[in-house]
Design an enzyme around this catalytic site. Structure first.
Site, PDB file in Angstrom:
ATOM      1  N   LYS A 158       0.826  -1.200   0.000  1.00 54.09           N
ATOM      2  CA  LYS A 158       0.000   0.000   0.000  1.00 54.09           C
ATOM      3  C   LYS A 158       0.863   1.254   0.000  1.00 54.09           C
ATOM      4  O   LYS A 158       1.907   1.313   0.669  1.00 54.09           O
ATOM      5  CB  LYS A 158      -0.908   0.000   1.232  1.00 54.09           C
ATOM      6  CG  LYS A 158      -1.833  -1.208   1.316  1.00 54.09           C
ATOM      7  CD  LYS A 158      -2.880  -1.202   0.227  1.00 54.09           C
ATOM      8  CE  LYS A 158      -3.880  -2.335   0.412  1.00 54.09           C
ATOM      9  NZ  LYS A 158      -4.977  -2.282  -0.568  1.00 54.09           N
ATOM     10  N   HIS A 189     -10.299  -8.428  -8.180  1.00 51.08           N
ATOM     11  CA  HIS A 189     -10.017  -7.993  -6.817  1.00 51.08           C
ATOM     12  C   HIS A 189     -10.563  -8.972  -5.784  1.00 51.08           C
ATOM     13  O   HIS A 189     -11.721  -9.375  -5.832  1.00 51.08           O
ATOM     14  CB  HIS A 189     -10.658  -6.613  -6.597  1.00 51.08           C
ATOM     15  CG  HIS A 189     -10.671  -6.168  -5.174  1.00 51.08           C
ATOM     16  ND1 HIS A 189     -11.806  -6.169  -4.396  1.00 51.08           N
ATOM     17  CD2 HIS A 189      -9.672  -5.713  -4.378  1.00 51.08           C
ATOM     18  CE1 HIS A 189     -11.523  -5.722  -3.187  1.00 51.08           C
ATOM     19  NE2 HIS A 189     -10.243  -5.446  -3.143  1.00 51.08           N
TER      20      HIS A 189
END
Length: 394
Positions: free
Chosen positions: A196, A326
């Protein structure tokens, strides 16, 4: 040579339209389960560090288990994070009666009937995510009835897909912790690592990415900004990140900024990836219509199930877009295996407590199970985590 004339009655019967084919089966009962699955440790992405969300502590699941008059069974699920789980469960309870008594093979018909039954709240968002659980269960049933893994029923291009891990790369973890988790993932046979980014201090993002690139060598590496940059910052960051030879830069902009994502995808060598937050085929097609040339990341539980996922995947393949679904690898492995070009499948171990079986992973690939349907059965732990159920039909 003489010919025998066809009697008028027989000719009329031959010309008459035939009744629709039917399996002779009907949906007898459907059980919904509202499940709250705690995470071992809270995790934070950039939305937390920018103050827009709280750390993620649990995943809320909506399971559908259905049975037909002939005794066939199917299982499907949807999910939510931070909010929406109760709404999904409540919405599906309101419209579920529509499915009882229908032929389970008429999946597209059932999907449309449920969407119209709840159309007053729209045909995206919570509505599609709720119906998705039933849609997945119907495909699971259909593949089980055929004795085939779902990927084989749909028409697979491959028996495995490239796999990358995300669960070890969140922002609450230190660089050293992420390195350790990345090493463990690679040793377990996972091929790529995603971390991230998108913090308020972009210099910290670059420091962490530099450290991870050094740790991974030239292995597959992705970053995910979780929609936290504006257009100016996104362009600057994409330019800075070019030197790291990334597989992709994910969600650099707000999920609905189709034009911005399209612009980035045509400007930089590093591919842009987005789409996981979109909840209908129309929302996804907004990217394509804007001239997007990056990687699409549809999420079957979010887009409304396998029925709309396949509709969009066909359109994406027509436009020569790469695919990386996803989350929810238990569903997406099957769907990814049917895509013309080899996609990436996202690895999260978070849902493992809910399923008896494990997916085979080695040599950087995740393999389609050889079991019929999705290939999963629910655990006793899933039952213990169920906070509410509702049954419809006999």
């Amino acid at each position: 040579m003489s010919q025998t004339a066809t009697p008028p009655a027989a000719a009329a019967a031959a010309a008459a339209p035939t009744a629709p084919a039917s399996t002779g089966d009907r949906i007898r009962s459907i059980t919904l389960s509202h499940v709250v699955l705690p995470l071992p440790n809270p995790v934070s992405d950039a939305k937390v560090l920018t103050g827009r969300q709280k750390p993620l502590t649990e995943t809320v699941m909506l399971f559908v288990e259905l049975t037909t008059e002939q005794g066939l069974e199917g299982m499907g699920f949807s999910y939510s994070k931070r909010a929406g789980g109760k709404a999904q469960y409540a919405h599906l309870k309101e419209v579920m009666d529509v499915a009882i008594g229908q032929d389970p093979s008429d999946i597209a018909k059932i999907y449309e009937s449920l969407m119209w039954a709840g159309a007053s709240v729209g045909r995206s968002g919570v509505a599609t995510q709720a119906v998705a659980a039933l849609d997945v269960a119907l495909y699971d049933l259909k593949a089980r009835r055929a004795g085939l893994p779902l990927a084989k029923l749909l028409g697979a291009h491959r028996d495995s897909c490239r796999v990358y891990n995300t669960s070890g790369g969140f922002l609450q973890a230190s660089v050293e912790e992420i390195k350790e988790k990345a090493t463990a993932s690679l040793e377990a046979g996972i091929g790529g690592i995603k971390v991230k980014v998108g913090q308020p201090d972009w210099r910290e993002d670059l420091r962490r990415v530099t450290a991870l690139r050094e740790h991974l060598g030239d292995g597959p590496f992705m970053v995910d900004a979780n929609q936290q940059w504006d257009r100016a910052r996104a362009r600057r960051m994409c330019r800075e990140l070019e030197r790291f030879d990334l597989v992709w830069i994910e969600e650099p902009l707000d999920a609905w900024d189709h034009v911005g994502h399209a612009d980035l995808s045509r400007t930089f060598d590093t591919p842009i990836a987005t789409g996981e937050m979109l909840t209908s085929v129309d929302e996804h097609m907004g990217l394509v219509d804007a001239g997007y040339r990056g990687i699409v990341q549809p999420d079957a539980p979010r887009i409304g199930g396998i029925t709309p996922f396949l509709r969009f995947a066909t359109l994406a393949a027509h436009h020569r877009l790469d695919l990386a679904p996803h989350y929810a690898m238990e569903i997406h492995l099957h769907l990814a295996a049917t895509y013309p070009t080899e996609p990436w499948v996202e690895h999260f171990e978070w849902l493992d407590p809910l399923f008896e079986e494990r997916i085979e992973i080695h040599d950087g690939h995740i393999f389609v199970p050889d079991r019929p349907g999705l290939g999963f059965t629910l655990t006793d732990e899933m039952r213990s985590l169920t906070v509410d159920t509702a049954t419809f039909g006999a």
